[in-house]
Design an enzyme around this catalytic site. Structure first.
Site, PDB file in Angstrom:
ATOM      1  CD  GLU A 136       5.230   0.764  -4.941  1.00  0.00           C
ATOM      2  OE1 GLU A 136       4.911  -0.333  -5.429  1.00  0.00           O
ATOM      3  OE2 GLU A 136       4.834   1.138  -3.825  1.00  0.00           O
ATOM      4  CG  ASP A 163       5.877   3.814  -2.047  1.00  0.00           C
ATOM      5  OD1 ASP A 163       4.813   3.216  -1.800  1.00  0.00           O
ATOM      6  OD2 ASP A 163       6.821   3.300  -2.685  1.00  0.00           O
ATOM      7  CB  SER A 212       2.640  -0.984  -2.746  1.00  0.00           C
ATOM      8  OG  SER A 212       3.374  -1.792  -3.595  1.00  0.00           O
ATOM      9  CG  ASP A 245      -5.119 -11.285  16.898  1.00  0.00           C
ATOM     10  OD1 ASP A 245      -4.616 -11.452  15.762  1.00  0.00           O
ATOM     11  OD2 ASP A 245      -5.358 -12.209  17.697  1.00  0.00           O
ATOM     12  CB  ILE A 246      -6.100  -9.117  11.481  1.00  0.00           C
ATOM     13  CG1 ILE A 246      -5.517  -7.701  11.593  1.00  0.00           C
ATOM     14  CG2 ILE A 246      -7.103  -9.217  10.328  1.00  0.00           C
ATOM     15  CD1 ILE A 246      -6.520  -6.608  11.886  1.00  0.00           C
ATOM     16  N   GLY A 275      -4.120 -14.440  17.359  1.00  0.00           N
ATOM     17  CA  GLY A 275      -2.660 -14.541  17.456  1.00  0.00           C
ATOM     18  C   GLY A 275      -2.015 -14.327  16.093  1.00  0.00           C
ATOM     19  CG  ASP A 297      -2.955 -14.361  10.948  1.00  0.00           C
ATOM     20  OD1 ASP A 297      -2.636 -13.697   9.944  1.00  0.00           O
ATOM     21  OD2 ASP A 297      -3.680 -13.904  11.874  1.00  0.00           O
TER      22      ASP A 297
END
Ligand code: NAG
Ligand code: NAG
Ligand code: NAG
Ligand code: NAG
Ligand code: NAG
Length: 640
Positions: free
Chosen positions: A302, A306, A555, A598-599, A617, A619
């Site tokens: 992690e 990051d 993450s 937009d996915i 839109g 979701d």
């Protein structure tokens, strides 16, 4: 005290009965014990409990309007953030609340000099015996045990007099398991209790597919290998910061999770050569250390992920590493909040030890100084790639913490949390049973979706994950992430729908009604939906434990979005404007719609369903979509 014992003796028959005492009302309760914990015995009556009463804050019902006022793009007060002093004073409990609670305690036999008011005015503390606390709160304290050997002191429910209830938010230790019974410190590095953040565990943190990256990735194969260049190309994210001295970007990590310096350098050598030797600025919160004793994917994955990406994408902006918790106790969300705003600090704690470390740490080798309280100014952006199942927090606990994120928004800080990697399920793929409880062995009982916290809090920016489809390029539309992980998303069982997302979320429920019932999620159209937006979360090339490996997860998405917001802040700071602070009211507003890709393909399965579907839109899989940095920058720069 004596007096109370006499009263106790007289009341002992009434106490044994489960019914509530006259004039008392139930204040907080758990419907079941947290997974893995077993109630072992009654607590000893003479034991001392450090009782902490979290008082009702004034004006907290105005928080949403106040945040909208400084964060909505149409507001004339956009960017006019508050000072910390103004925030403390505005929300401090009223005189009448403080005196009502003092009177209640005086009548119960506690002398004035036994009570202490916290510096931020939010808490009253007193030491009570178990017998006194049981009488005061009409409850029974038990010792609970976890297979890890950890013990907790707590009760199942508690009540307070009706006229006191309106003045109290939470009381600890009670149903939040507030009092750790110290354990054998030699076993601490391998604590099995999965409730503690940062503990090595396969269900938290990014996932790896174990594939070592042995060839040099290029822009032509971002569908297989994500690198900083892929992200820059995907999101038109090209920006060199110029106001680095005024800007700040914080990354939160929970000890023993830690980065390895050689990993950063290995990553920089290949992907950001001018940064070799650069390190984050370490802010040690509650004894937080970048430990190097334990090294493996689950200890370093992690933090390496990051920091490698946040540092490369914002170079040369210095990154602040909020390393939280010591090696012994670990820490939770309230601990980093304490360090940046002091709101949760009490004289000796007030946090929740199922999640939060309590400092000073009484255990051998632990951090034996006072809790880190308000030690640094909140960074303008904070990214946190950790979470918990919302159902494992009580409403009052989650609400009090959520309000603290709101206060950070008022101060001008953007708080981002990853939305989770299990689609509509919770950590470890666990779902809830019909009672709304985590049910790990549930099988067919596991029907209810399991939203994640703190992403479900309306004052947090919840970040979901996308992927580049196989064979596609950085110029093609992405899909919701369905590689190794599924983007966390859904609807909160605690938080109501904030006004900023009403239009788009209502539109989703109306135009694309999910094929599920109220037994599976809160489909009333009144619950907070998440995530808010998303970014790529698949196939990240990271340097980890001396090698290049591929990792997956929201993450990764959260620090990437955090990097973009940090660069937008840079541009604003450079022209003398304030940072953007809480971005949700802006990103949901119609004038920002064209600043997102937009996915519209992919799902977030879980709980034996296909989960929700990414559609045109907003979701509950990918939020409003992925940022187009080149469009977002001028929009935010154009605001006051
Ligand atoms: C409670 O007891 C502890 C341990 O003796 C002490 O340090 C603390 O100051 C006491 N708190 C109050 C409010 O009296
Ligand atoms: C890293 O750079 C070395 C040296 O150029 C190269 O051999 C190796 O393939 C690169 N690895 C990655 C994952 O970029
Ligand atoms: C606090 O911890 C430090 C470092 O572990 C140790 O040297 C010191 O003796 C401790 N102080 C007390 C009062 O326990
Ligand atoms: C739900 O799971 C909890 C354990 O977390 C259990 O105590 C409870 O009985 C279960 N409820 C149902 C209806 O299965
Ligand atoms: C759904 O969410 C709303 C808003 O939080 C709440 O008022 C309502 O009680 C919830 N419905 C159910 C069935 O939990």
């Amino acid at each position: 005290m004596r007096r109370l014992f006499q009263i106790l003796a007289l009341c002992s028959i009434a106490l044994a009965a489960p019914s509530q005492r006259a004039n008392h009302v139930l204040h907080e309760w758990r419907a079941a014990e947290p997974v893995g914990w077993v109630k072992s015995r009654r607590a000893e009556v003479e034991g001392i409990i450090p009782l902490r009463i979290g008082m009702k804050q004034q004006n907290i019902h105005m928080l949403e309007d106040l945040i909208m006022d400084v964060s909505h793009p149409d507001s004339p007060s956009y960017g006019q953030h508050w000072t910390p002093e103004r925030v403390v004073d505005f929300f401090a409990p009223s005189e009448s609340t403080v005196s009502a609670i003092r009177r209640w305690l005086a009548v119960a036999g506690f002398a004035e000099d036994q009570l202490r008011l916290s510096p931020n005015k939010g808490w009253i503390e007193l030491n009570a015996t178990v017998a006194e606390a049981e009488w005061l709160l009409d409850t029974e304290y038990h010792v609970y045990e976890h297979p890890s050997g950890e013990k907790q002191l707590g009760c199942h429910s508690y009540s307070v007099p009706e006229h006191i209830s309106e003045h109290v938010e939470i009381i600890r230790p009670t149903v939040h398991f507030n009092s750790l019974v110290p354990e054998d410190p030699t076993r601490l590095h391998k604590r099995a209790n999965p409730n503690h953040l940062g503990q090595p565990s396969s269900i938290y943190g990014p996932k790896t597919n174990g594939v070592k990256v042995e060839t040099k990735p290029s822009l032509a194969n971002c569908d297989q290998f994500i690198t900083p260049d892929c992200l820059r190309a995907l999101y038109n994210f090209h920006y060199t910061p110029k106001a680095t001295a005024k800007n700040s970007y914080g990354i939160v990590e929970f000890t023993p999770q830690a980065f390895l310096a050689p990993d950063l350098d290995l990553f920089f050598q290949n992907f950001s050569s001018t940064q070799v030797g650069q390190r984050p600025i370490l802010v040690s919160i509650d004894g937080g250390v970048v430990q190097t004793i334990a090294q493996s994917f689950s200890f370093n994955g992690e933090s390496d992920l990051d920091l490698e990406y946040a540092m490369a994408l914002t170079n040369p902006q210095p990154i602040t590493l909020l390393q939280t918790g010591d090696l012994v106790e670990g820490a939770g969300f309230d601990n980093w909040l304490d360090a940046v705003d002091g709101s949760f600090c009490t004289f000796e704690g007030g946090d929740d030890p199922t999640q939060d470390g309590i400092y000073p740490d009484p255990l051998a080798g632990g951090f034996n100084q006072s809790e880190s309280c308000g030690i640094i100014k909140p960074p303008f952006v904070v990214s946190v790639s950790y979470g918990q199942d919302e159902g494992t927090a009580t409403h009052r606990y989650a609400t009090r913490q959520c309000n603290e994120y709101g206060k950070l928004g008022l101060l001008g800080t953007t708080v981002l949390y990853s939305s989770g990697d299990n689609g509509v399920a919770g950590f470890g793929g666990v779902c809830q049973n019909s009672s709304g409880l985590d049910d790990p062995g549930g099988g067919l009982n596991e029907i209810r979706f399991n939203p994640g916290f703190p992403g479900s809090c309306s004052y947090v920016v919840s970040v979901g994950a996308t992927q580049i489809n196989s064979g596609a390029s950085v110029n093609d539309p992405e899909s919701a992430c369905e590689r190794i992980i599924f983007s966390g998303g859904g609807f909160s069982d605690i938080f109501p729908m904030p006004s900023y997302q009403e239009a788009v979320v209502t539109n989703f429920l109306k135009e694309h009604p999910p094929p599920y019932s109220a037994a599976q999620f809160n489909n009333s159209g009144k619950a907070r939906g998440f995530p808010d937006l998303s970014a790529n979360g698949a196939n990240y090339v990271i340097a980890i434990d001396g090698l290049f490996e591929l990792v997956f997860g929201t993450s990764a998405s959260s620090p990437v979005v955090g990097s973009m917001i940090t660069m937008i802040n840079d541009a604003r700071l450079a022209v003398g404007k304030r940072p953007v602070g809480f971005i949700n009211p802006a990103i949901y507003s119609p004038k920002f719609a064209h600043a997102f890709n937009d996915i519209t393909t992919g799902n977030n399965p879980g709980c034996t369903t296909d989960g929700f579907t990414a559609v045109k839109g907003w979701d509950p899989v990918t939020g409003v979509g992925t940022p187009k940095f080149d469009k977002l920058l001028p929009l935010f720069l154009g605001l006051p």
